[in-house]
Each structure stands twice: as C-alpha cells, then as structure tokens.
Design a protein around this motif. Structure first.
Motif, mmCIF file in Angstrom:
data_model
loop_
_atom_site.group_PDB
_atom_site.id
_atom_site.type_symbol
_atom_site.label_atom_id
_atom_site.label_comp_id
_atom_site.label_asym_id
_atom_site.label_seq_id
_atom_site.Cartn_x
_atom_site.Cartn_y
_atom_site.Cartn_z
ATOM 1 N N LEU A 2 47.851 43.571 39.013
ATOM 2 C CA LEU A 2 47.316 42.426 39.436
ATOM 3 C C LEU A 2 46.895 42.551 40.995
ATOM 4 N N ALA A 505 45.365 34.886 35.506
ATOM 5 C CA ALA A 505 45.301 36.272 35.783
ATOM 6 C C ALA A 505 46.833 36.745 35.529
ATOM 7 N N LEU A 508 46.873 37.473 31.639
ATOM 8 C CA LEU A 508 46.188 38.764 31.030
ATOM 9 C C LEU A 508 46.899 39.964 31.800
ATOM 10 N N GLN A 509 47.470 40.088 32.838
ATOM 11 C CA GLN A 509 48.316 41.169 33.422
ATOM 12 C C GLN A 509 49.489 41.659 32.349
ATOM 13 N N VAL A 515 43.696 43.354 36.553
ATOM 14 C CA VAL A 515 43.037 41.999 36.839
ATOM 15 C C VAL A 515 43.008 41.921 38.311
ATOM 16 N N VAL A 517 41.880 38.884 40.905
ATOM 17 C CA VAL A 517 41.761 37.472 40.939
ATOM 18 C C VAL A 517 41.405 36.807 42.414
#
Ligand code: ATP
Ligand code: MG
Length: 582
Positions: A2, A505, A508-509, A515, A517
């Motif tokens: 991330l 984010a 999804l990570q 990701v 963001v």
C-alpha cells in the motif's frame, strides 16, 4: 503493498526534461520513475524501482521454469580473465577499465562469458555433470559511444545474462531452443510487442543467433521482413544476393572528361548528355575510403569500399562487417598522406598498385561494368569491368538495405522497420571454452570440449521499451504484470472522500492487491487525475463528488473507458479487473 501519495517519495513534473527526445525518456522522468545522474547513468525512484523489479521477477520466473539456475558475479573484475580471451583489447573503447591502488588493471563487466566459463570449469569435471544453464540479473557497464534516450541505452544498465554449457552441438541447439521458448514466454508476459529476427548473416537456415526486437519508430536497430516467406533479419545480418554477371561484350575502358560533377546525380546527367551512356546512379561505382583501427592500438589500415552509386554506406553494417576493427573517417590530412588517391575521382583501377585493400558490395560481381573515378581530377572512366580492369580483395556488406530490396531467401520485396533490441540469443560454440580449456571428462576417459550459448535480456531497457510502446498523450500505460500497482485509488473532495479511499485501499491491500492511494490533502482533483494518468497504473478508482450518492468512478487506463459504479461494488470490481481469472 500500500503506497500513500501523501508520503510517497515522488514529484511529478509538468514539463518535459530539456535533454529528452523520445517519449519513454520524457515520461519516465516526468512521472518520477528515474532521475539522471550523468549521461547514460540513472537512479531509480520508488515507483521506477518497483517496475524494474517486476520486469526482473518475470525474467527470473521464466528462467527458473526452463531449468536455469541463478548465480551472481561481481561487476568489478580483474583484467586477466578478459586478457585470456582477447576481449580486454577487442572490446575497445566501450570497456570501462580502471586501476586499483596497487596499479592492477580491472574492468567493469560489460558481459560475463569469461567468468561463467571459469566458474563451471572450477566446479564441474565429468560429462555426467552436463548440461547446465546458469544466469544472473546484474548491473552491466559499457562506455557506449552514444548513450541515449535515458535508460534505453545506458552506460550502466541491468541485464539478465545466461550461459548454457553442453557436450555437443545437439545439446547446444536444445539449450538455445529452451531460451528461445523462455524469451517468448517472458516477453509475452511483459506485454512487449516484439519480432524475432536473424542477427548473424548466413543464419538463414539455422538459427545460430537471433535478436528479439521491439518495433518502435525511435529504435536504433533497422530490421527487414519479408511478408512472403517470413524471413526477418537485423539490417546488419542481411546478405545481399549477388546478381548474375554479364561477362562478355563489354567495350574497352574509356576515360571521360567529367568536370564539375561533385555528386553522383551530376555525374550521371553529364555522362548521359555528353557521351550518351544511358546510365543510372546504380551503374556508377562509388569508392569510400575509411581507416580501420585495430582495437587497443593507434594502428589504422586504409580500406576502400566500392558500392553502387545509388546506395549510401550504412555505418552500422560497415562496423559489423569490420568488427573487431573500428572504422574511422578518412580525413583531409589522410588524403595528403596518400597522393595517389584523388578525392572525388577514386577508381579501383590503381588500388593494387597503391597497395590499398579494396572490398566491394556483393552486387559488384566479376564481369559487371561500371562508371567510376579515373584517379585524375575532373575525369571518370566508363566500362570499368570487375575482374578485367580491377580485382577486389573480397566483398563486404556495408551498403544500406532499402525497402523493396530482394529477400535473400525468396526474392520477394523486403520491408524495413525500426526496433529496439530487447533480447539476444546466441550459439557461441567453443570460443570461450577453448580459451579456458573447459573440458568434461568423457565416458571413455577422453576430454570433451564444452560448447556454449550466451543469452541476454535488457531488463532496465525493457522498462523504457514498455514506456515507449505503451503510452498515450496523457502518460504511461503499464501492462498489469509490470505496473507499479494494480490500482490507483484517487480520493478527491471536501467531504470524507479521502477517508473512504484509504479504507478501500486497505481493504484491497488485505485481499492481496498492490495499491496506490492518492490521499493528499490540499491537492486539486485536476492535479490528482493528471498524476494518475501520467503514472499509468492500469485501473484507476475515483472516490469523488459521487460519494454522497454512493457512487464511484472506475477507469481503465489503457482503453480510457470510464464507468460509474456503486461504491458497494467498487472493491469487487477492482479485484475482478486486477485478477481476471479469480
Ligand atoms: P545493442 O546492439 O543495442 O548495443 P548489444 O548487441 O550490444 O545491444 P548484447 O550484448 O546482446 O547487446 O546484450 C544483451 C541485451 O542487453 C540486449 O539485447 C539489450 O536488451 C541489453 N543492452 C545492451 N546494451 C544496453 C545498454 N547500453 N543499455 C541498456 N540495455 C542494453
Ligand atoms: Mg546483441
């Protein structure tokens, strides 16, 4: 993974860098992937480093899958290894040479045949040990004459180089095929468009050496292709078919007055008007003088290259034909030292007498007749017949190849394109094994000389090639496999858009996506959108004004398709885009 734009070490630029000429260079600098340190020497910033590692990972996976084993050599190498194979001098000015504090000679490795050979010799002794394929992904150094286009042609660059060791020619062919297949897979995975072309003349039947070229207008390699039979070759490897010779019926050599004919065109029109010869530029024989320097010395040999007057010399073809000799320009001072050579009026008739080596284009066959210089100012000679009025010392492939030339394999018309070399596979044979006496002890107790292949992939160059092939007017467009992230989530607005973006984010990570963001405060939506387009992550998710209505915007960077989607479906849609098979 991330990455938060609020803390990411990244500054994008609105302006193209002043020294950048090609799109990949402009974009990689503007998008903050690389920064210049010196000509051909670049640093990688976080996003660039991720893309570079992604390329290296794909290369590594495919090398491992075909049975290669990874090793790592130093870049700093002592002279002796390269002395043994002659490359300490043969490599010429491209080799970075340096001294240690005791005065010992070292070099920075441009490629590592010698070291791999030595390593195998140190570990292996029996025929039972073979075959073996070793590779490394490592930094290479070459003092390129023309470092160019950012990381496309660097003086320091990342290369995958591998070497195969086999006991016989069939084994070498197998190792070569394994590499060819692996390269096809890895370049397909990287999303690079490429063509496989012959790299060495005479390789028309077999495949002793092929290059993987990425077709690209800005490429430095010229390659030909025949759409009839599928023949494709680097221009340096194109063999000129010799035309049939007319051997009888030529009039005797005739010297003509040809004042004021500085160009081939002016010569052709004068001899046609004044002497009614009815020739074209292709019937004139032009003679180019060059100096050929032996690498590692100041010694030069004068050489004259004869070619039809309608063709220019292709310097790269000339270079390839003379290698390891280095062609240099024949200057005014050189002409002064050779009074027998009348500038602008050189003809091959006197070269034997002058003791100057003369090589001709393959079209200059024995029995062919030419209009050429008469070795006197203001005069040319007609009906100068090869084999009758002069003897060449051999042929040379130095003339430019043109679209429409005959295919050497089937005779159809060739087309011409430009490309960038991204990979090279090469059946080396026993050159390096001979230099190092690399033998395996055979079943009968007799030594078997090992035969080798060498294979390269330009890892850092592949990043530039992708930027070159995959971009639009807005910025980079990375194929998913190499992209710095799977999704770029942009939070814009004065409500809680950024918070929602960050939450998505994180979600999804947690599901395994990489990701990026954009959680920056005080940055306008316009700037955020521009950055997202410039950075080139394949999926862009925007949490903006629609948040209050529970709506997000999903953008596909490559196709430009934008879609309003319910926020509740955003994570699932991004996942589906990133992992299509899931
Ligand atoms: P080129 O003709 O472009 O100079 P090469 O024939 O010298 O390349 P190889 O010795 O075959 O290259 O090296 C293997 C691979 O390394 C090449 O296919 C290319 O992708 C990459 N490569 C070579 N030189 C450079 C460079 N100066 N910068 C970046 N990559 C390079
Ligand atoms: Mg090459």
């Amino acid at each position: 993974m991330l990455l938060r734009m609020s803390t990411l070490f990244l500054r994008t630029l609105r302006e193209d860098p002043a020294d950048a000429e090609v799109p990949s260079h402009k974009l990689l600098v503007r998008a903050g992937y690389v920064r210049r340190v010196a000509p051909g020497i670049y640093s990688w910033l976080p996003l660039g480093k991720i893309v570079l590692e992604n390329v290296a990972r794909v290369v590594r996976e495919e090398m491992d899958a075909m049975g290669g084993q990874e090793v790592l050599f130093p870049a700093l190498l002592p002279r002796e290894y390269y002395e043994a194979t002659g490359r300490w001098t043969e490599y010429g000015d491209t080799l970075f040479r340096l001294k240690d504090r005791k005065g010992g000679d070292y070099l920075l490795g441009p490629t590592h045949e010698e070291l791999f050979t030595d390593m195998v010799k140190g570990e292996y002794s029996s025929y039972k040990d073979y075959p073996v394929i070793l590779y490394q992904i490592q930094t290479k150094y070459r003092d390129e004459a023309r470092p160019r286009a950012g990381i496309l042609r660097g003086r320091e660059f990342l290369m995958k180089d591998s070497y195969s060791f086999d006991l016989d020619d069939d084994g070498l062919k197998r190792s070569y095929e394994l590499h060819r297949e692996a390269y096809i897979k890895l370049f397909d995975r990287l999303g690079i468009d490429y063509k496989i072309v012959f790299a060495v003349s005479g390789a028309m039947g077999g495949s002793a050496s092929e290059e993987f070229l990425a077709p690209c207008e800005t490429g430095e390699d010229t390659f030909v292709a025949c759409h009839n039979c599928g023949y494709a070759a680097n221009a340096e490897a194109v063999v000129t078919p010799a035309p049939p010779a007319v051997t009888a019926g030529h009039p005797a050599l005739e010297v003509l007055d040809t004042p004021d004919t500085p160009t081939i065109e002016s010569l052709v029109s004068l001899v046609n008007e004044r002497y009614g010869l009815g020739i074209t530029a292709a019937d004139t024989l032009k003679n180019i003088v060059v100096k050929v320097r032996t690498p590692g010395s100041d010694q030069t040999e004068t050489l004259i290259v004869g070619l039809p007057g309608d063709r220019e010399v292709d310097f790269k073809r000339l270079e390839a034909s003379l290698s390891p000799g280095i062609p240099e320009i024949f200057e005014a001072a050189d002409f002064e030292r050779h009074p027998g050579l009348v500038r602008g009026y050189i003809g091959p008739q006197v070269l034997k007498e002058l003791g100057i080596r003369y090589l001709v284009d393959p079209r200059v066959v024995a029995g062919s007749a030419w209009v050429t210089g008469a070795n006197e100012a203001g005069r040319h000679a007609a009906h100068v017949v090869a084999g009758r009025d002069f003897e060449a010392d051999g042929t040379i492939e130095a003339a430019e190849v043109r679209a429409g030339d005959d295919c050497p394999r089937c005779g159809h018309r060739l087309s011409i394109d430009r490309g960038i070399e991204i990979g090279h596979i090469f059946q080396l044979g026993r050159k390096y094994a001979d230099a190092a006496s690399l033998d395996a002890l055979g079943p009968d107790g007799k030594p078997i000389r090992v035969t080798m292949g060498s294979y390269g992939v330009g890892v850092s160059r592949a990043v530039a090639v992708l930027a070159e092939q995959k971009h639009d007017e807005l910025g980079l467009v990375w194929p998913r496999e190499v992209a710095p992230a799977d999704v770029h989530i942009v939070g814009t607005g004065k409500e809680n858009q950024v918070e929602v973006a960050v939450r998505l984010a994180e979600e999804l990570q947690a599901k395994g996506l990489r990701v990026l963001v954009d959680d920056r405060a005080g940055v306008s939506p316009g700037v955020k959108f521009k950055d997202a387009e410039l950075l080139g992550v394949p999926t862009i998710l925007i949490i903006g004004r629609g948040l209050a209505q529970g709506v997000a915007e999903l953008r596909d960077r490559a196709s430009g398709v934008k879609e309003e989607i319910p926020l509740s479906e955003a994570a699932a849609r991004v996942l589906a885009a990133a992992v299509p098979e899931a």
